[in-house]
Structures are given as C-alpha cells and as structure tokens.
Design a protein around this motif. Structure first.
Motif, mmCIF file in Angstrom:
data_model
loop_
_atom_site.group_PDB
_atom_site.id
_atom_site.type_symbol
_atom_site.label_atom_id
_atom_site.label_comp_id
_atom_site.label_asym_id
_atom_site.label_seq_id
_atom_site.Cartn_x
_atom_site.Cartn_y
_atom_site.Cartn_z
ATOM 1 N N VAL A 226 75.385 4.415 41.516
ATOM 2 C CA VAL A 226 75.934 5.757 41.731
ATOM 3 C C VAL A 226 76.636 6.159 40.444
ATOM 4 C CG1 VAL A 226 76.221 5.610 44.240
ATOM 5 C CG2 VAL A 226 78.037 4.760 42.750
ATOM 6 N N GLY A 227 76.919 7.424 40.303
ATOM 7 C CA GLY A 227 77.611 7.852 39.096
ATOM 8 C C GLY A 227 78.001 9.313 39.156
ATOM 9 N N ILE A 228 78.739 9.732 38.153
ATOM 10 C CA ILE A 228 79.133 11.134 38.018
ATOM 11 C C ILE A 228 78.475 11.669 36.747
ATOM 12 C CG2 ILE A 228 81.031 12.749 37.692
ATOM 13 C CD1 ILE A 228 82.823 10.807 39.235
ATOM 14 N N VAL A 229 77.631 12.687 36.928
ATOM 15 C CA VAL A 229 76.912 13.305 35.817
ATOM 16 C C VAL A 229 77.199 14.801 35.842
ATOM 17 C CG1 VAL A 229 74.665 13.668 34.723
ATOM 18 C CG2 VAL A 229 75.094 11.562 36.015
ATOM 19 N N ASP A 230 77.699 15.334 34.752
ATOM 20 C CA ASP A 230 78.061 16.759 34.673
ATOM 21 C C ASP A 230 78.982 17.158 35.820
ATOM 22 O OD1 ASP A 230 76.443 16.948 32.439
ATOM 23 O OD2 ASP A 230 74.704 17.676 33.559
ATOM 24 N N GLY A 231 79.885 16.247 36.158
ATOM 25 C CA GLY A 231 80.878 16.522 37.196
ATOM 26 C C GLY A 231 80.392 16.325 38.615
ATOM 27 N N GLU A 232 79.119 15.916 38.805
ATOM 28 C CA GLU A 232 78.547 15.777 40.137
ATOM 29 C C GLU A 232 78.346 14.301 40.491
ATOM 30 O OE1 GLU A 232 77.684 18.070 42.386
ATOM 31 O OE2 GLU A 232 78.190 19.836 41.216
ATOM 32 N N PRO A 233 78.837 13.854 41.668
ATOM 33 C CA PRO A 233 78.556 12.492 42.120
ATOM 34 C C PRO A 233 77.083 12.390 42.540
ATOM 35 C CG PRO A 233 80.467 13.436 43.262
ATOM 36 C CD PRO A 233 79.759 14.560 42.583
ATOM 37 N N LEU A 234 76.374 11.393 42.003
ATOM 38 C CA LEU A 234 74.946 11.244 42.257
ATOM 39 C C LEU A 234 74.627 9.845 42.762
ATOM 40 C CD1 LEU A 234 73.392 12.907 39.057
ATOM 41 C CD2 LEU A 234 73.987 14.005 41.233
ATOM 42 N N LEU A 235 73.595 9.761 43.590
ATOM 43 C CA LEU A 235 73.098 8.492 44.102
ATOM 44 C C LEU A 235 71.844 8.090 43.344
ATOM 45 C CD1 LEU A 235 73.104 6.242 46.327
ATOM 46 C CD2 LEU A 235 71.708 7.799 47.727
ATOM 47 N N ASP A 236 71.744 6.787 43.006
ATOM 48 C CA ASP A 236 70.516 6.198 42.458
ATOM 49 C C ASP A 236 70.098 6.883 41.158
ATOM 50 O OD1 ASP A 236 68.297 4.594 42.218
ATOM 51 O OD2 ASP A 236 67.148 5.584 43.799
ATOM 52 N N LEU A 237 70.826 6.590 40.094
ATOM 53 C CA LEU A 237 70.601 7.255 38.813
ATOM 54 C C LEU A 237 69.330 6.760 38.125
ATOM 55 C CD1 LEU A 237 73.602 7.889 39.424
ATOM 56 C CD2 LEU A 237 74.059 7.563 36.990
ATOM 57 N N CYS A 238 68.516 7.696 37.659
ATOM 58 C CA CYS A 238 67.399 7.336 36.785
ATOM 59 C C CYS A 238 67.956 7.195 35.367
ATOM 60 C CB CYS A 238 66.295 8.377 36.850
ATOM 61 S SG CYS A 238 66.765 9.997 36.185
ATOM 62 N N TYR A 239 67.122 6.785 34.420
ATOM 63 C CA TYR A 239 67.605 6.506 33.067
ATOM 64 C C TYR A 239 68.228 7.737 32.414
ATOM 65 C CZ TYR A 239 67.786 5.483 28.125
ATOM 66 O OH TYR A 239 68.229 5.334 26.824
ATOM 67 N N GLU A 240 67.571 8.882 32.550
ATOM 68 C CA GLU A 240 68.075 10.092 31.907
ATOM 69 C C GLU A 240 69.472 10.439 32.412
ATOM 70 O OE1 GLU A 240 68.973 14.230 31.137
ATOM 71 O OE2 GLU A 240 68.627 13.363 33.116
ATOM 72 N N GLU A 241 69.727 10.219 33.700
ATOM 73 C CA GLU A 241 71.052 10.483 34.267
ATOM 74 C C GLU A 241 72.039 9.401 33.840
ATOM 75 O OE1 GLU A 241 69.571 12.729 38.366
ATOM 76 O OE2 GLU A 241 69.781 10.547 38.319
ATOM 77 N N ASP A 242 71.597 8.148 33.906
ATOM 78 C CA ASP A 242 72.470 7.028 33.579
ATOM 79 C C ASP A 242 72.936 7.092 32.120
ATOM 80 O OD1 ASP A 242 73.531 4.246 34.296
ATOM 81 O OD2 ASP A 242 72.284 3.800 32.559
ATOM 82 N N LEU B 2 64.344 16.593 40.813
ATOM 83 C CA LEU B 2 64.539 17.559 41.904
ATOM 84 C C LEU B 2 65.053 16.926 43.196
ATOM 85 C CD1 LEU B 2 61.364 19.804 41.384
ATOM 86 C CD2 LEU B 2 63.638 20.022 40.352
ATOM 87 N N ARG B 3 65.615 15.722 43.118
ATOM 88 C CA ARG B 3 66.210 15.113 44.305
ATOM 89 C C ARG B 3 67.552 15.763 44.631
ATOM 90 N NH1 ARG B 3 67.754 9.590 43.201
ATOM 91 N NH2 ARG B 3 67.406 9.988 40.986
ATOM 92 N N LYS B 4 67.973 15.622 45.892
ATOM 93 C CA LYS B 4 69.326 15.991 46.274
ATOM 94 C C LYS B 4 70.288 14.971 45.675
ATOM 95 C CE LYS B 4 67.837 17.956 50.701
ATOM 96 N NZ LYS B 4 67.923 17.830 52.184
ATOM 97 N N ASN B 5 71.558 15.340 45.561
ATOM 98 C CA ASN B 5 72.557 14.442 44.968
ATOM 99 C C ASN B 5 72.701 13.134 45.725
ATOM 100 O OD1 ASN B 5 72.917 16.536 43.210
ATOM 101 N ND2 ASN B 5 75.116 16.801 43.602
ATOM 102 N N ASP B 6 72.450 13.164 47.049
ATOM 103 C CA ASP B 6 72.608 11.960 47.866
ATOM 104 C C ASP B 6 71.265 11.355 48.272
ATOM 105 O OD1 ASP B 6 71.712 13.864 49.654
ATOM 106 O OD2 ASP B 6 73.201 13.405 51.208
ATOM 107 N N GLU B 7 70.224 11.622 47.477
ATOM 108 C CA GLU B 7 68.877 11.174 47.835
ATOM 109 C C GLU B 7 68.414 10.033 46.926
ATOM 110 O OE1 GLU B 7 64.360 13.091 48.316
ATOM 111 O OE2 GLU B 7 66.084 14.357 47.780
ATOM 112 N N LEU B 8 67.879 8.964 47.550
ATOM 113 C CA LEU B 8 67.289 7.868 46.791
ATOM 114 C C LEU B 8 65.979 8.308 46.144
ATOM 115 C CD1 LEU B 8 67.547 4.845 49.286
ATOM 116 C CD2 LEU B 8 68.935 5.184 47.226
ATOM 117 N N ARG B 9 65.615 7.633 45.074
ATOM 118 C CA ARG B 9 64.256 7.771 44.579
ATOM 119 C C ARG B 9 63.287 7.174 45.607
ATOM 120 N NH1 ARG B 9 65.002 5.017 38.775
ATOM 121 N NH2 ARG B 9 66.484 3.780 39.987
ATOM 122 N N LYS B 10 62.014 7.444 45.476
ATOM 123 C CA LYS B 10 61.040 6.863 46.386
ATOM 124 C C LYS B 10 61.059 5.348 46.239
ATOM 125 C CE LYS B 10 56.182 6.876 47.749
ATOM 126 N NZ LYS B 10 54.825 7.399 47.471
#
Length: 239
Positions: free
Chosen positions: A165-181, A6-14
C-alpha cells in the motif's frame, strides 16, 4: 487521481495463481499480480539447521532472486558479482520470517522446507507476491507430506498473505505497480495472517512523512487486499 491501469484506489491488480507450475518441487505455483510474475517452489528436505537438531522441530526458510531480464534493463546475476545482492538478502529474510508464522514446527518434524522465489517479471510488489505465492507453495508441499503419509496432519496453523500500500500524489492506494511505487510519498508492505493479525509491517516515508490517520487508512486498505488474496490462495490449495 487516475491510476495508470485505471484501477480504483482500493482495487487489487488482476491476481492469478497457477498450481503445480513446475514438475519436481513438492509444492509449486506461478503467481501473477498484474505484470509481476513470480515462480515459487517449495522443497522438502529430511534435515534441519544445526540449531534445530534433536529438538523434534522443523524449519522453513526462503531464497529470493530476480532474473536478469525481469526488469526493463538487464541486471547481472549475483554469481557474476561473487556475492548476493543485499536487496535480495533482505527480501528473502522477510519471506522466511513471514512464512514461519504459518507453521507448527513440531508437527512438521525435523525436516526443512525451502521456498525459492524467482521473479521472472517485475512491475512492483515482488516481495509481497513472493510471500503470498510462497505460502501457497508451502501449503501444497505440506499437503503432499500428509498425502504421502510422512506426517499425520498439516503443520499449517494459519495462512499468510502480503500486499503493498502507499500514498501517491496524496492518495492512499492498494497494490502499487512499479510506476506508482517509484514515485510514492509513502511505501508500505503489510503481511497478515488469515485471522487478520499482523506478521510484519514495513512502512517508510519515501518522500515525506505520514500521520496516524493516513497510517490507519493504509492498514484498512491492506486488510481488504489481504482478505481478497486469501480467497485466491484458497482456490488452489486447502489448509
């Protein structure tokens, strides 16, 4: 898209960095980036590799390892295979290159600082967490060298942090967790100095290609993430 945590696309993990996590190392931290946890220990030795002897300069190197149950299924230790995992070799070389960008070797003198990065729990971004935590451990070790009167001033010339960083489902994301990566179309690790210069950019179109506009968006995300990481590092060590 809605991110798994539930993070924002430009939000780091804790992010949490615990200083002096172990007793014996000259510099030590536990860095936690969401569910990724890495112990980083810095060891100072009064010796240098052969190519540095009689140069008046020191050296910084790194080793990286993932504990067997750092992941959902157990991985065998490298010693059981009688050779080091090639992924670990590639990552520790990356960590070493990144951290050497932060040091004035002449100020360090003819001594070596080895950064051991041991992943105790992995959920994506272990190499970037190792670089950021490794720098914190390195800075603490340099702080001790000055405090003990071994060198006159810290050899740290600039802080170094790293983020994915990465692109997942067409969205640029910051700080990817494993499921996203694991399902990213584009995966990138960006290492930066405190001045905003780049030490290294590792970028791959895992399941497709990316254009210049997307690349610039990812760089912007990485700049934001690294700036926030730098603030976290400054909370535990001065440099």
């Amino acid at each position: 898209m809605e991110r798994i945590d539930l993070r924002k696309n430009d939000e780091l993990r804790k992010i949490n960095i615990t200083r002096d996590f172990t007793k014996y190392a000259e510099g030590s931290v536990l860095i936690e980036c969401g569910n990724t946890k890495v112990i980083c220990n810095a060891t100072v030795e009064e010796k240098v590799p052969p190519f540095k002897k009689e140069t008046g300069e020191g050296w910084v190197t790194a080793e990286y390892s993932m504990l067997p149950r750092a992941t959902a299924t157990r991985n065998s230790r490298d010693i059981n295979k009688l050779k080091q995992n090639q992924r670990s070799v590639e990552i520790q070389r990356l960590i070493g290159r990144a951290l050497r960008a932060s040091i004035d070797f002449k100020v360090l003198g003819e001594r070596t600082i080895t950064i051991d990065c041991d992943v105790i729990q992995a959920d994506g971004g272990t190499r970037t967490a190792s670089i950021t935590g490794g720098f914190a451990a390195l800075a603490i070790a340099c702080e001790k060298l000055v405090k003990d009167g071994i060198i006159e001033k810290s050899p740290i010339v600039t802080p170094v942090t790293a983020i994915s960083v990465g692109i997942v489902d067409g969205e640029p994301l910051l700080d990817l967790c494993y499921e996203e990566d694991s399902r990213a179309d584009v995966d990138m690790n960006i290492i930066m100095t405190g001045e905003g210069n780049f030490v290294e950019v590792q970028g791959t179109g895992e399941n497709g290609t990316f254009n210049k506009g997307e690349l610039l968006k990812l760089i912007d995300l990485a700049e934001k993430g690294n700036s926030e990481l730098l603030k976290k590092v400054r909370e535990v060590v001065e440099f």
